[in-house]
Scaffold this motif. Structure first.
Motif, PDB file in Angstrom:
ATOM      1  N   GLN A 148      -4.594 -10.749  -6.357  1.00 22.04           N
ATOM      2  CA  GLN A 148      -4.056  -9.435  -6.683  1.00 22.04           C
ATOM      3  C   GLN A 148      -4.412  -9.123  -8.122  1.00 22.04           C
ATOM      4  O   GLN A 148      -4.024  -9.871  -9.025  1.00 22.04           O
ATOM      5  CB  GLN A 148      -2.545  -9.409  -6.492  1.00 22.04           C
ATOM      6  N   SER A 169      -9.450 -10.685  -0.944  1.00 21.16           N
ATOM      7  CA  SER A 169      -9.063 -11.760  -0.045  1.00 21.16           C
ATOM      8  C   SER A 169     -10.231 -12.702   0.177  1.00 21.16           C
ATOM      9  O   SER A 169     -11.396 -12.301   0.096  1.00 21.16           O
ATOM     10  CB  SER A 169      -8.566 -11.199   1.292  1.00 21.16           C
ATOM     11  N   TRP A 178      -5.448 -14.795  -1.621  1.00 19.68           N
ATOM     12  CA  TRP A 178      -5.469 -13.444  -2.160  1.00 19.68           C
ATOM     13  C   TRP A 178      -5.587 -13.477  -3.678  1.00 19.68           C
ATOM     14  O   TRP A 178      -5.039 -14.356  -4.324  1.00 19.68           O
ATOM     15  CB  TRP A 178      -4.179 -12.709  -1.790  1.00 19.68           C
ATOM     16  N   PHE A 208      -3.514 -10.797 -13.179  1.00 20.97           N
ATOM     17  CA  PHE A 208      -3.982 -11.236 -11.868  1.00 20.97           C
ATOM     18  C   PHE A 208      -3.006 -12.267 -11.308  1.00 20.97           C
ATOM     19  O   PHE A 208      -2.441 -13.074 -12.059  1.00 20.97           O
ATOM     20  CB  PHE A 208      -5.365 -11.884 -11.959  1.00 20.97           C
ATOM     21  N   THR A 209      -2.844 -12.246 -10.001  1.00 22.91           N
ATOM     22  CA  THR A 209      -2.008 -13.223  -9.322  1.00 22.91           C
ATOM     23  C   THR A 209      -2.753 -13.754  -8.106  1.00 22.91           C
ATOM     24  O   THR A 209      -3.217 -12.971  -7.268  1.00 22.91           O
ATOM     25  CB  THR A 209      -0.679 -12.600  -8.874  1.00 22.91           C
ATOM     26  N   SER A 242      -5.189  -1.061  -9.515  1.00 23.30           N
ATOM     27  CA  SER A 242      -5.027  -2.372  -8.885  1.00 23.30           C
ATOM     28  C   SER A 242      -5.960  -2.510  -7.693  1.00 23.30           C
ATOM     29  O   SER A 242      -6.387  -1.510  -7.094  1.00 23.30           O
ATOM     30  CB  SER A 242      -3.580  -2.557  -8.408  1.00 23.30           C
ATOM     31  N   SER A 253      -4.239  -6.396 -11.191  1.00 22.62           N
ATOM     32  CA  SER A 253      -3.535  -5.224 -11.689  1.00 22.62           C
ATOM     33  C   SER A 253      -3.971  -4.934 -13.124  1.00 22.62           C
ATOM     34  O   SER A 253      -4.589  -5.773 -13.775  1.00 22.62           O
ATOM     35  CB  SER A 253      -2.021  -5.455 -11.629  1.00 22.62           C
ATOM     36  N   ARG A 264      -6.816  -5.686  -4.462  1.00 22.21           N
ATOM     37  CA  ARG A 264      -6.526  -7.011  -3.932  1.00 22.21           C
ATOM     38  C   ARG A 264      -7.741  -7.537  -3.189  1.00 22.21           C
ATOM     39  O   ARG A 264      -8.233  -6.895  -2.248  1.00 22.21           O
ATOM     40  CB  ARG A 264      -5.314  -6.995  -3.009  1.00 22.21           C
TER      41      ARG A 264
END
Length: 123
Positions: free
Chosen positions: A82, A21, A80, A68-69, A17, A84, A19
């Motif tokens: 995120q 930004s 963001w 993805f989020t 994962s 994974s 993240r």
């Protein structure tokens, strides 16, 4: 002027994962969309995800849906991404972009771009 600063890229193993930004500033309107795009070597830039200010409505490309989020912190205009269950095919330079237009599905709908951040998925 609107300015965008993407960060958080790096090297990650498959299945891992990461993240990203995007720090955004300079908006004169409360209605805008922040999008994430990526471009792999030798390939065209593709849309990954986007989020709309205000109602936080989101969109995901089929290739990342469920992995993805995208989320935002409206107080400081940070978005963001995120990521994974990363796959080698996720390797690309990731860009965040912004638009105030009513259409925002294509890269040419976006007027403002940040510099890219490289994501490499490899063992």
């Amino acid at each position: 002027d609107v300015q965008l600063q993407a960060s958080g890229g790096g090297l990650v193993q498959p299945g891992g994962s990461l993240r990203l930004s995007c720090a955004a500033s300079g908006f004169t309107s409360d209605d805008y969309v922040i999008g994430w795009f990526r471009q792999a070597p030798g390939k065209e830039r593709e849309g990954v995800s986007c989020i709309r200010s205000g109602d936080d409505s989101t969109f995901y490309a089929n290739s990342v849906k469920g992995r993805f989020t995208v989320s935002s912190v409206n107080a400081n205009n940070t978005v963001w991404l995120q990521m994974s269950s990363l796959k080698p095919e996720d390797t690309a330079v990731y860009y965040c972009a912004a638009t105030g237009r009513s259409t925002y599905s294509a890269s040419n709908d976006y007027d403002y771009w940040g510099q890219g951040t490289l994501v490499t998925v490899s063992s």
